[in-house]
Design a protein around this motif. Structure first.
Motif, PDB file in Angstrom:
ATOM      1  N   GLN A   1       0.807  -1.223   0.000  1.00  0.00           N
ATOM      2  CA  GLN A   1       0.000   0.000   0.000  1.00  0.00           C
ATOM      3  C   GLN A   1       0.841   1.274   0.000  1.00  0.00           C
ATOM      4  O   GLN A   1       0.303   2.365  -0.195  1.00  0.00           O
ATOM      5  N   LYS A   2       2.147   1.128   0.274  1.00  0.00           N
ATOM      6  CA  LYS A   2       3.057   2.286   0.256  1.00  0.00           C
ATOM      7  C   LYS A   2       2.600   3.399   1.196  1.00  0.00           C
ATOM      8  O   LYS A   2       2.597   4.586   0.854  1.00  0.00           O
ATOM      9  N   ILE A   3       2.207   3.024   2.406  1.00  0.00           N
ATOM     10  CA  ILE A   3       1.786   4.010   3.398  1.00  0.00           C
ATOM     11  C   ILE A   3       3.028   4.766   3.884  1.00  0.00           C
ATOM     12  O   ILE A   3       4.004   4.141   4.314  1.00  0.00           O
ATOM     13  N   PRO A   4       3.057   6.083   3.807  1.00  0.00           N
ATOM     14  CA  PRO A   4       4.297   6.837   4.087  1.00  0.00           C
ATOM     15  C   PRO A   4       4.946   6.510   5.421  1.00  0.00           C
ATOM     16  O   PRO A   4       6.166   6.344   5.498  1.00  0.00           O
ATOM     17  N   CYS A   5       4.181   6.392   6.506  1.00  0.00           N
ATOM     18  CA  CYS A   5       4.791   6.193   7.823  1.00  0.00           C
ATOM     19  C   CYS A   5       5.388   4.801   7.983  1.00  0.00           C
ATOM     20  O   CYS A   5       6.126   4.550   8.954  1.00  0.00           O
ATOM     21  N   LEU A   6       5.107   3.897   7.045  1.00  0.00           N
ATOM     22  CA  LEU A   6       5.636   2.532   7.124  1.00  0.00           C
ATOM     23  C   LEU A   6       6.770   2.290   6.137  1.00  0.00           C
ATOM     24  O   LEU A   6       7.287   1.170   6.059  1.00  0.00           O
ATOM     25  N   GLN A   7       7.146   3.304   5.397  1.00  0.00           N
ATOM     26  CA  GLN A   7       8.223   3.143   4.436  1.00  0.00           C
ATOM     27  C   GLN A   7       9.534   2.812   5.146  1.00  0.00           C
ATOM     28  O   GLN A   7       9.877   3.423   6.154  1.00  0.00           O
ATOM     29  N   GLY A   8      10.254   1.837   4.618  1.00  0.00           N
ATOM     30  CA  GLY A   8      11.517   1.421   5.214  1.00  0.00           C
ATOM     31  C   GLY A   8      11.377   0.358   6.279  1.00  0.00           C
ATOM     32  O   GLY A   8      12.380  -0.160   6.781  1.00  0.00           O
TER      33      GLY A   8
END
Length: 278
Positions: A147-154
């Motif tokens: 989903q490429k959720i920003p806060c979960l990137q990396g």
């Protein structure tokens, strides 16, 4: 169907690649997880061979992995050490590699508060509000990664599995409905909490307040009934069996929400049940 194609052909190199990838994901290489990873690797290879996106093919459409053959190969790889786990499960370690796995059941959270607030907004907004996610933490984490959720990137996949666990168990951002994970406000648990506040029985898909017209147990009747059940089973009862056995033996419905609790476990842990449920 995958079952019709027989068992997957795989060898030492495939298993070694699978285990190394689980280390990269900070996931402990349990036998069942290595099995999943082999099917994921094969699905990716088939998709790329067909000129498709690497996630275009569902790993569940791949041929099954023979778990006995997998364990035999794991035990035969010199770079591995195999360890018994609960039941018939096992795990493997790479020789001379430190354990850097995420404990996905760890109740402690070192994530920034902004992670939870952003995820709450996501699952209550247009993007995530309609999601129906797999119930398993691993499968759900894979979907969240996509989903490429920003806060979960990396975040590694292991870290995402831990996040899923906390979203369910502590943050109340996700909950269960019909065998899937959904935004918490749509979940059975959220509905049960509302019923508990009103001290009404929770009986989904039923119009009568009690199951099939069976009377509801009062608190006193619940205490006495549970005590009697446990006298017959001194080694204890699985929580999942308590309500069924209560109904069969006493012809009453043990409704935790009618007694003001969202969960049966919460009812039985109440101080008024001390001495009954030791």
């Amino acid at each position: 169907p995958a079952a019709a194609r027989g068992a997957m052909r795989f060898g030492h190199a495939d298993v070694l690649r699978a285990v190394r990838s689980l280390y990269d994901d900070e996931l402990k290489p349990f036998g069942r997880v290595i099995l999943k990873r082999l099917r994921e690797q094969r699905a990716k290879a088939v998709a790329l061979a067909k000129g498709l996106a690497e996630d275009a093919i569902d790993p569940n459409d791949m041929a099954r992995v023979d778990p006995l053959r997998l364990r035999k190969i794991c035990e035969g790889i010199r770079m591995f050490r195999t360890f018994p786990e609960d039941g018939k499960e096992y795990s493997v370690r790479l020789v001379n590699m430190p354990d850097t796995f995420v404990d996905i059941c760890d109740p402690a959270s070192d994530y920034a508060p902004e992670v939870w607030s952003e995820l709450a907004m996501y699952f209550n907004g247009a993007a995530g509000g309609g999601l129906r996610l797999p119930a398993g933490r691993y499968a759900c984490a894979r979907v969240l990664a996509s989903q490429k959720i920003p806060c979960l990137q990396g975040f590694s996949l292991g870290r995402l599995c831990h996040v899923v666990q906390l979203l369910i168990s502590q943050q109340k951002i996700l909950g269960y409905l019909n065998g899937q994970l959904v935004p918490y406000h749509l979940s059975d648990e959220c509905v049960k909490e509302r019923f508990a506040l009103k001290q009404q029985p929770f009986a989904p898909k039923m119009t009568s307040p009690a199951r099939g017209g069976v009377p509801l147990a009062s608190l006193t009747q619940a205490q006495a009934g549970v005590w009697q059940l446990l006298q017959r089973e001194p080694e204890g009862l699985p929580l999942s069996c308590v309500k069924r056995l209560f109904r069969e033996r006493f012809h009453m419905e043990l409704s935790e929400t009618a007694l003001g609790f969202a969960k049966l476990q919460g009812l039985l842990a109440d101080p008024r049940f001390h001495g009954t449920c030791a």
